[in-house]
Write a protein that holds these residues in place. Sequence first.
Motif, short mmCIF file in Angstrom:
data_model
loop_
_atom_site.label_atom_id
_atom_site.label_comp_id
_atom_site.label_asym_id
_atom_site.label_seq_id
_atom_site.Cartn_x
_atom_site.Cartn_y
_atom_site.Cartn_z
N GLN A 162 0.83 -1.19 0.00
CA GLN A 162 0.00 0.00 0.00
C GLN A 162 0.87 1.25 0.00
OE1 GLN A 162 -2.43 -0.55 3.55
NE2 GLN A 162 -4.08 -1.46 2.34
N THR A 163 0.39 2.30 -0.66
CA THR A 163 1.09 3.57 -0.68
C THR A 163 0.08 4.69 -0.85
OG1 THR A 163 2.79 4.90 -1.81
CG2 THR A 163 1.47 3.42 -3.18
N VAL A 164 0.45 5.87 -0.38
CA VAL A 164 -0.39 7.05 -0.64
C VAL A 164 0.05 7.77 -1.91
CG1 VAL A 164 -0.92 7.37 1.80
CG2 VAL A 164 1.04 8.58 0.79
N ARG A 227 -3.17 2.00 -4.02
CA ARG A 227 -3.08 3.37 -3.50
C ARG A 227 -4.21 3.59 -2.51
NH1 ARG A 227 -2.99 9.29 -6.64
NH2 ARG A 227 -2.49 10.47 -4.73
N THR A 229 -5.84 6.23 0.77
CA THR A 229 -5.96 7.65 1.09
C THR A 229 -4.98 8.03 2.20
OG1 THR A 229 -7.64 7.31 2.81
CG2 THR A 229 -8.42 7.57 0.51
N ASP A 230 -4.71 9.32 2.26
CA ASP A 230 -3.86 9.82 3.34
C ASP A 230 -4.48 9.50 4.70
OD1 ASP A 230 -2.47 10.86 1.21
OD2 ASP A 230 -2.96 12.96 1.64
N ARG A 233 -3.92 5.85 5.72
CA ARG A 233 -2.54 5.61 6.17
C ARG A 233 -2.30 6.21 7.55
NH1 ARG A 233 0.69 1.90 4.91
NH2 ARG A 233 1.55 2.51 2.90
N TYR A 234 -2.83 7.39 7.78
CA TYR A 234 -2.68 8.03 9.08
C TYR A 234 -3.32 7.17 10.17
CZ TYR A 234 -3.06 11.68 12.69
OH TYR A 234 -2.98 12.39 13.86
N LEU A 251 3.84 10.36 7.59
CA LEU A 251 2.99 10.50 6.42
C LEU A 251 3.47 11.65 5.53
CD1 LEU A 251 0.39 9.72 4.86
CD2 LEU A 251 -0.85 11.33 6.35
N SER A 254 5.86 11.30 2.53
CA SER A 254 5.30 10.91 1.24
C SER A 254 4.47 12.03 0.62
CB SER A 254 4.44 9.65 1.39
OG SER A 254 5.21 8.54 1.76
N THR A 255 3.54 12.56 1.41
CA THR A 255 2.65 13.57 0.84
C THR A 255 3.38 14.85 0.46
OG1 THR A 255 2.07 14.39 3.05
CG2 THR A 255 0.69 12.65 2.13
N ARG A 258 4.82 14.53 -3.08
CA ARG A 258 3.91 13.89 -4.02
C ARG A 258 3.52 14.79 -5.19
NH1 ARG A 258 -1.12 11.62 -1.03
NH2 ARG A 258 -1.49 13.85 -0.70
#
Length: 294
Positions: A162-164, A227, A229-230, A233-234, A251, A254-255, A258
Amino acid sequence: MRIAVTTPNGNVGRHVTRMLVRAGVRPLLLARHPRSVPDELARHVEVAPADSREPDQVVAATRGVDAVYWVDPPAASADPLADYARATEAITTAVTRNGIARVVFQSSVGAEKRHGAGEIDGLAATEVALDGLGVDVTHLRCGYFFTNLLLDIESVKSGRLQTVLPVDVPMSWVAPRDIAEVAALTLLNRDWAGRRVQAVHGPDDLTWSQVAAILTDELGRDVVVDRITDEARYEQFLAVGMPPAMAGAVLGMSTGLRDDFVPEQERSVVTTTPTTLRAWIRGDLLPALRDAPG
């Protein structure tokens, strides 16, 4: 030249240590737990007890040092940027009080943003502080470590990552051993001076989809990447016990990189290193999967 190495048992530091030993250097290893240094290294190194977030300990350990390979230890509290600030204070105080002339700092791609990249902001602050000392300093702006896959080995085993991040946008991936090679060569090279930035981009920019395809080939079973959502993941970070500020900082790495981020240094012969993801999987990931429980 007396060279100090921090995090000597880390993904990069353990390789830096051995490379310096093979080059005929007797490095000084700064370790929170000196007994964790492997016995096989004992007669080839010096070891000093030091927590890299404690200025007095780092100052005491680095007296007489000419150059240092510095790594900010990862955040360990509910206030991650404060942890980085303490590490920054430790290295800048040691450089100033002990007259350390050269620093090679393990930074990250994204530190050039200075703000808005989560934990990477802590590395950016260390860069800025070191720049203000007027010593010779090289900042290694490293790509995404292959070894990050080991942090989520259960997902690798299950075949679902999984990734954002967008799964089809390329970014630099790099083997820690290649970072160590650049670091060791930079420490041993006496011909540079002033402030330098040296990106370490690995052999190729890879998308998460390409990473999943390579894992599928090498593991012999399907690996896919989703993928998320942020927010999802949070919540995952909170569920494993991360304090909210730490979850946000992790987090943010990554964001913050991005949307339309372009590294300051482009890929070139200078910034490209040789170890491929396939080679790393065969040499490191497959043995780790065999040894993993379950």
